[in-house]
Design a protein around this motif. Structure first.
Motif: not given
Length: 478
Positions: A121-122, A135-139, A155-158
């Motif tokens: 999606l990003a 992207l926020i890593a909440g897991d 990979m997606i440069d985000v």
């Protein structure tokens, strides 16, 4: 695709009507019995099947249908319309905040593909809307979840915001949102934790994140391969979090696909996206009418055109079309177009999107030999640059050299060159507005065959107009 078995059975049920000139109420009843069994076997919710077949039956036995000149086509049209209603009727876009950032919260059970889809999606927002997502890593519970999201981000440069596994997910989200405001990211995608099953601790944490982030979207990621369980999961998450939409993953897998036909009707929440493969660009906006057409084997030319427009540069496409029209399309162009087509997804799935193709016997079982494509590629790469630009130079001695250089026989090289020249002529005819006989028979099949042919002809005319305009512009500049 997920619906191949269902498509085949629905087509069989409706094909019996097509062979009849006049249709009786008993014929409709028999067809509906077969459709009911096909849907139940595909794991569609019993209530959804019951309501669907009742509505179709009531519409199909009306006098204006049974006494029409082509009752079978009228009934197929009714099935298509009612199936579209079950799937959601209208395409529902992402909710967007009037102020930046738009906050998207991804939820779902462990193993549904939530983290991967967050990346897809990003990437889609970045590529197609020129957005700057975070992207926020909440897991913090699943082993390697943070590393997986970081790998996807690279990979997606985000950018990916993370604070490791020792900080609470609520605090991670709080600090991540502060960073997004500071950096002026226009989208924030929060990857939350999942469990193997729904429990109180998971839901409490998700509610706390929801209360803090006030997300514009809460997207539930559902594994299409989980069948009826997917509907139960969707119901539970919706009751407790009031989700805004659903994402179906693994729709390319060997699954019965019934979840997609049940979720909208059961939860009342739209399916917004589907995941169709492992690659980061394997994401599609969910269009109920197009999905209905696919399920009924009518093709999906509009999605095919959408895929092509994402992969093909418009200026380059016009140049290639002009070369096709002038019959000067060469092997360099061929390899470039082949690479772009491979990026669009499995060729088997692309072929089936063409209206009428699924009506051809054995088409559902078609498999593209990717080794054969690699062999053709090797032959072309064994040519000199001059030979690739001018295929007419390929005399017998040159062909023998290419065969030796690519590890193929001379017969295979001759066959490849012959196929290339035939395809080049066909493409030249099509760009001039002439539909080849092979295509006429292909598009003439199926309920939407004429529509597919009309759309294809219309697109070719548009392309020709653009070519003419570009020619005039170039002449003026000179």
């Amino acid at each position: 695709m997920a619906f191949e078995s269902l498509t085949e059975r629905l087509q069989q049920a409706m094909s019996k009507l097509k062979r009849k000139g006049k249709i009786s109420q008993s014929d409709v009843k028999e067809m509906m019995r077969e459709i009911r069994m096909a849907l139940l076997d595909a794991d569609v919710s019993y209530k959804v099947v019951k309501d669907f077949t009742k509505t179709v039956s009531e519409r199909a036995v009306g006098s204006e249908v049974l006494e029409s000149l082509s009752p079978s086509q009228q009934i197929v049209k009714i099935v298509d319309e009612e199936l579209t209603k079950v799937l959601g009727e209208e395409t529902v876009p992402l909710n967007k905040s009037p102020k930046i950032p738009t906050i998207i919260m991804m939820v779902g059970l462990q193993g549904a593909g939530k983290t991967t889809f967050a990346g897809k999606l990003a990437n889609d927002l970045k590529q197609n809307q020129k957005a700057r997502p975070l992207l926020i890593a909440g897991d913090v519970y699943r082993p390697a979840a943070i590393d997986q999201l970081k790998t996807v981000g690279e990979m997606i440069d985000v950018p990916v915001f993370e604070l490791g596994t020792e900080v609470s997910p609520v605090e991670i989200v709080r600090q991540g949102l502060e960073l997004a405001h500071e950096k002026k990211n226009d989208y924030v995608i929060i990857d939350t934790a999942g469990r193997l099953h729904i429990d109180e601790a998971l839901m409490t944490e998700l509610k706390e994140i929801k209360e803090l982030a006030q997300p514009d979207e809460i997207l539930l990621t559902v594994d299409a391969m989980s069948g009826q369980d997917a509907v139960n999961v969707a119901e539970s998450f919706n009751e407790q979090l009031d989700i805004t939409g659903v994402v179906l993953t693994k729709l390319d897998g060997d699954t019965r696909g019934g979840a997609a036909l049940s979720i909208r009707a059961v939860t009342g929440k739209p399916i917004k996206f589907v995941g169709t493969g492992e690659k980061m660009n394997a994401i599609e906006v969910f269009h109920p009418d197009r999905m209905s057409s696919r399920i009924l084997g009518m093709g999906d030319l509009l999605t095919l055109i959408d895929k092509a427009s994402k992969e093909f540069d418009e200026k380059k496409a016009l140049e290639v079309t002009e070369k096709m029209r002038a019959n000067t399309f060469d092997f360099n162009d061929f390899i470039e177009q082949l690479d772009q087509m491979m990026n669009m997804g499995p060729l088997e799935d692309l072929i089936k999107m063409i209206p009428g193709m699924s009506q051809i016997p054995g088409m559902n079982n078609i498999e593209i030999d990717h080794k054969e494509i690699a062999r053709k590629r090797a032959m072309i790469l064994s040519m000199t640059e001059e030979e690739r630009q001018n295929p007419d130079l390929l005399n017998p001695s040159r062909r023998r050299r290419i065969a030796r250089g690519s590890g193929n026989s001379e017969i295979e090289v001759n066959r490849m060159i012959k196929q290339f020249k035939q395809s080049r002529k066909m493409m030249s005819d099509m760009t001039k507005g002439n539909m080849p006989k092979e295509f006429e028979s292909m598009f003439g099949q199926g309920v939407k065959g004429k529509i597919g042919k009309a759309v294809m002809s219309r697109e070719m005319k548009k392309m020709n107009k653009k070519l003419q305009k570009n020619k005039k512009k170039r002449k003026k500049k000179k």
